[in-house]
Design a protein around this motif. Sequence first.
Motif, PDB file in Angstrom:
ATOM      1  N   GLN A  29       0.828  -1.214   0.000  1.00 56.64           N
ATOM      2  CA  GLN A  29       0.000   0.000   0.000  1.00 56.64           C
ATOM      3  C   GLN A  29       0.859   1.261   0.000  1.00 56.64           C
ATOM      4  O   GLN A  29       0.527   2.260  -0.631  1.00 56.64           O
ATOM      5  CB  GLN A  29      -0.951  -0.014   1.201  1.00 56.64           C
ATOM      6  CG  GLN A  29      -1.798   1.251   1.236  1.00 56.64           C
ATOM      7  CD  GLN A  29      -3.124   1.043   1.923  1.00 56.64           C
ATOM      8  OE1 GLN A  29      -3.952   0.286   1.462  1.00 56.64           O
ATOM      9  NE2 GLN A  29      -3.319   1.706   3.036  1.00 56.64           N
ATOM     10  N   PHE A  32       2.072   1.620  -3.748  1.00 54.96           N
ATOM     11  CA  PHE A  32       1.109   1.975  -4.796  1.00 54.96           C
ATOM     12  C   PHE A  32       0.039   2.964  -4.333  1.00 54.96           C
ATOM     13  O   PHE A  32      -0.731   3.462  -5.143  1.00 54.96           O
ATOM     14  CB  PHE A  32       0.413   0.707  -5.321  1.00 54.96           C
ATOM     15  CG  PHE A  32       1.365  -0.311  -5.904  1.00 54.96           C
ATOM     16  CD1 PHE A  32       1.946  -0.098  -7.151  1.00 54.96           C
ATOM     17  CD2 PHE A  32       1.682  -1.466  -5.202  1.00 54.96           C
ATOM     18  CE1 PHE A  32       2.827  -1.032  -7.686  1.00 54.96           C
ATOM     19  CE2 PHE A  32       2.565  -2.396  -5.736  1.00 54.96           C
ATOM     20  CZ  PHE A  32       3.140  -2.180  -6.977  1.00 54.96           C
ATOM     21  N   GLY A  33      -0.051   3.192  -3.029  1.00 55.97           N
ATOM     22  CA  GLY A  33      -1.118   4.050  -2.508  1.00 55.97           C
ATOM     23  C   GLY A  33      -2.387   3.257  -2.217  1.00 55.97           C
ATOM     24  O   GLY A  33      -3.331   3.763  -1.630  1.00 55.97           O
ATOM     25  N   TYR A  34      -2.419   2.017  -2.629  1.00 55.58           N
ATOM     26  CA  TYR A  34      -3.520   1.091  -2.346  1.00 55.58           C
ATOM     27  C   TYR A  34      -2.999  -0.305  -2.653  1.00 55.58           C
ATOM     28  O   TYR A  34      -1.860  -0.455  -3.092  1.00 55.58           O
ATOM     29  CB  TYR A  34      -4.751   1.432  -3.196  1.00 55.58           C
ATOM     30  CG  TYR A  34      -4.606   1.201  -4.682  1.00 55.58           C
ATOM     31  CD1 TYR A  34      -3.746   1.983  -5.442  1.00 55.58           C
ATOM     32  CD2 TYR A  34      -5.326   0.202  -5.322  1.00 55.58           C
ATOM     33  CE1 TYR A  34      -3.622   1.773  -6.806  1.00 55.58           C
ATOM     34  CE2 TYR A  34      -5.198  -0.008  -6.693  1.00 55.58           C
ATOM     35  CZ  TYR A  34      -4.347   0.766  -7.423  1.00 55.58           C
ATOM     36  OH  TYR A  34      -4.214   0.559  -8.770  1.00 55.58           O
ATOM     37  N   PRO A  36      -3.355  -3.062  -5.074  1.00 56.21           N
ATOM     38  CA  PRO A  36      -3.982  -3.386  -6.354  1.00 56.21           C
ATOM     39  C   PRO A  36      -4.440  -4.850  -6.412  1.00 56.21           C
ATOM     40  O   PRO A  36      -3.785  -5.726  -5.842  1.00 56.21           O
ATOM     41  CB  PRO A  36      -2.862  -3.153  -7.379  1.00 56.21           C
ATOM     42  CG  PRO A  36      -1.794  -2.401  -6.670  1.00 56.21           C
ATOM     43  CD  PRO A  36      -1.929  -2.739  -5.214  1.00 56.21           C
ATOM     44  N   ARG A  65      -6.639  -0.252   1.421  1.00 51.61           N
ATOM     45  CA  ARG A  65      -7.554   0.200   0.375  1.00 51.61           C
ATOM     46  C   ARG A  65      -7.416  -0.705  -0.827  1.00 51.61           C
ATOM     47  O   ARG A  65      -6.312  -1.069  -1.200  1.00 51.61           O
ATOM     48  CB  ARG A  65      -7.136   1.582  -0.132  1.00 51.61           C
ATOM     49  CG  ARG A  65      -7.322   2.667   0.809  1.00 51.61           C
ATOM     50  CD  ARG A  65      -7.049   3.995   0.061  1.00 51.61           C
ATOM     51  NE  ARG A  65      -6.812   4.984   1.077  1.00 51.61           N
ATOM     52  CZ  ARG A  65      -5.622   5.437   1.391  1.00 51.61           C
ATOM     53  NH1 ARG A  65      -4.561   5.049   0.702  1.00 51.61           N
ATOM     54  NH2 ARG A  65      -5.481   6.287   2.361  1.00 51.61           N
ATOM     55  N   HIS A  67      -8.586   0.386  -3.771  1.00 51.02           N
ATOM     56  CA  HIS A  67      -8.577   1.296  -4.915  1.00 51.02           C
ATOM     57  C   HIS A  67      -7.836   2.556  -4.482  1.00 51.02           C
ATOM     58  O   HIS A  67      -7.710   2.807  -3.288  1.00 51.02           O
ATOM     59  CB  HIS A  67     -10.002   1.612  -5.351  1.00 51.02           C
ATOM     60  CG  HIS A  67     -10.850   2.117  -4.222  1.00 51.02           C
ATOM     61  ND1 HIS A  67     -11.565   1.276  -3.400  1.00 51.02           N
ATOM     62  CD2 HIS A  67     -11.043   3.352  -3.735  1.00 51.02           C
ATOM     63  CE1 HIS A  67     -12.177   1.993  -2.459  1.00 51.02           C
ATOM     64  NE2 HIS A  67     -11.881   3.253  -2.649  1.00 51.02           N
ATOM     65  N   PRO A  68      -7.370   3.358  -5.422  1.00 51.54           N
ATOM     66  CA  PRO A  68      -6.610   4.549  -5.037  1.00 51.54           C
ATOM     67  C   PRO A  68      -7.462   5.506  -4.202  1.00 51.54           C
ATOM     68  O   PRO A  68      -8.672   5.590  -4.390  1.00 51.54           O
ATOM     69  CB  PRO A  68      -6.264   5.195  -6.391  1.00 51.54           C
ATOM     70  CG  PRO A  68      -6.444   4.128  -7.404  1.00 51.54           C
ATOM     71  CD  PRO A  68      -7.473   3.193  -6.878  1.00 51.54           C
ATOM     72  N   THR A 105     -14.765   6.808  -1.185  1.00 50.12           N
ATOM     73  CA  THR A 105     -14.243   8.012  -1.820  1.00 50.12           C
ATOM     74  C   THR A 105     -15.388   8.683  -2.568  1.00 50.12           C
ATOM     75  O   THR A 105     -16.197   7.992  -3.185  1.00 50.12           O
ATOM     76  CB  THR A 105     -13.108   7.645  -2.796  1.00 50.12           C
ATOM     77  OG1 THR A 105     -12.061   7.013  -2.044  1.00 50.12           O
ATOM     78  CG2 THR A 105     -12.534   8.869  -3.498  1.00 50.12           C
ATOM     79  N   THR A 112     -11.388  10.881   0.385  1.00 44.74           N
ATOM     80  CA  THR A 112     -11.582   9.552   0.962  1.00 44.74           C
ATOM     81  C   THR A 112     -11.776   9.740   2.458  1.00 44.74           C
ATOM     82  O   THR A 112     -11.032  10.485   3.096  1.00 44.74           O
ATOM     83  CB  THR A 112     -10.347   8.662   0.711  1.00 44.74           C
ATOM     84  OG1 THR A 112     -10.204   8.472  -0.687  1.00 44.74           O
ATOM     85  CG2 THR A 112     -10.508   7.298   1.376  1.00 44.74           C
TER      86      THR A 112
END
Length: 152
Positions: A29, A32-34, A36, A65, A67-68, A105, A112
Amino acid sequence: GDIAARTRSIVADLRFLEGPLLPILHQVQQEFGYVPQQALPVIAEELNLSRAEVHGVMSFYHDYRDHPAGRHVLKLCRAEACQSMGGDALAERIKALLGIDFHQTTLDGSVTLEAVYCLGLCACGPSAMLDGEVYGRVDDQMATELVAEARR
Ligand code: FES
């Protein structure tokens, strides 16, 4: 592809930890920020788990998460001290203002909403954090302002 390769290298770094799954998800996370969708089979295969197991762990812990995130992340403290100072009412108000629930989000991708368990501001609850900045004693007016700022 790229996601699989980067995930594989994260797994390679952390797989020898005791209980490697949570740190691996955390690091994925971060990267990638989340987390995937494409990372899950890689993690499962490398750790010898089923995809369902990895998915189950991921959805059990609300920190991850799938998703982003939106451009802004608004976190509301849901721990006890803040709850006792109107945290529930604040959460309801903000959810209504944004039209989303926790872990969601807004459709325009601006915000978010997440829950957090203590921001270290227990004496001046209810508290919130917008993009890393903490706010105490969030009353109705401040809630409206925070939401307006986040939606920009
Ligand atoms: Fe909310 Fe500590 S309980 S900041």
